[in-house]
Design an enzyme around this catalytic site. Sequence first.
Site, PDB file in Angstrom:
ATOM      1  NE  ARG A 112      34.429  -1.236  22.502  1.00  0.00           N
ATOM      2  CZ  ARG A 112      34.696  -2.233  21.670  1.00  0.00           C
ATOM      3  NH1 ARG A 112      33.861  -3.258  21.565  1.00  0.00           N
ATOM      4  NH2 ARG A 112      35.772  -2.206  20.911  1.00  0.00           N
ATOM      5  CE  LYS A 145      20.575 -22.632  33.407  1.00  0.00           C
ATOM      6  NZ  LYS A 145      21.320 -23.924  33.392  1.00  0.00           N
ATOM      7  CE  LYS A 194      13.465 -24.811  37.166  1.00  0.00           C
ATOM      8  NZ  LYS A 194      14.041 -25.479  35.962  1.00  0.00           N
ATOM      9  CD  GLU A 232      13.453 -29.270  36.116  1.00  0.00           C
ATOM     10  OE1 GLU A 232      13.952 -28.335  35.457  1.00  0.00           O
ATOM     11  OE2 GLU A 232      13.581 -29.387  37.349  1.00  0.00           O
ATOM     12  CG  ASP A 258      17.038 -31.123  34.819  1.00  0.00           C
ATOM     13  OD1 ASP A 258      17.724 -30.543  33.956  1.00  0.00           O
ATOM     14  OD2 ASP A 258      17.199 -30.953  36.042  1.00  0.00           O
TER      15      ASP A 258
END
Length: 288
Positions: A108, A143, A175, A205, A226
């Site tokens: 597994r 992510k 960002k 960004e 973005d």
Amino acid sequence: MIPLRFDIAPLPAIVLDPIVTAALAEDLGRGGDITSEALIDADHSSRLQLRPRQPGVLAGMDALSRVLYHVDAGIHIEVHRRDGERLQALEPIATLAGPTRSLLTAERTALNFLTRLSGIATLTRRLVDQLDGSRAQLCCTRKTTPGLRALEKHAVRLGGGVNHRLGLDDAMLIKDNHIAAVGSIGEALARARTQLGHLRMIELEVDTLEQLEQALATPPHAILLDNMTSDDLRRAVAMTAGRCLLTASGGIDALRLRETADTGVDLVAVGALTHSAPQLDIGLDAIE
């Protein structure tokens, strides 16, 4: 068609082993595989074969090999397909031979790695094929599944994509929240440059063409566009005129991928490569 990649080396054991041993410890718990120990004689051996139940791209054989090694170094692996290869349903990937208890104990955990990573490589390859003939490359994001980033980003590369940052220490990505805290794009870029090493890049960004215009006064190495429309992406490419790399990001799915690439950006970032790829169905079945 964009060619498959076979020049990507497996991840080294020093990267794989902490991840693999943590996964095995999670499955083995405190008592080990009590079912196999109860039902299978210690001297019983088997030959099992890995086969995909659907077409896809293979990834994760390096992780599978380390799982088998840590469960039982005596398990023999005969490899029939390499990571990065396209798979047809039911064609053999590898044949495993060794003590039956050990094979069942490892099954597994080994399949969890193989199906997850092959799923990422398969989705990546499907989207990369959609970019055939364009200049844009497909890249992933951060992510990722906690603890599995190195493996998942490696699977993206096996599928023909490229990696954005592996972590916060790879490059600077300024960002919107950084800019809000500092006060302006110009100040954020100025502060970043005072701390930048000579081998690292700055990416900024921006959400609007007005922000892009401010950034281009002193261009960083790369700009992430973005959640822009395709029309705004085309305008951004014209405004930048090759002065820095441009990445389109935000809400780009398979339906919009080619349209986005055709705006002239250098890279298209798709978080779904690692956060939403379906697993590739792969089975491990006895052959003798």
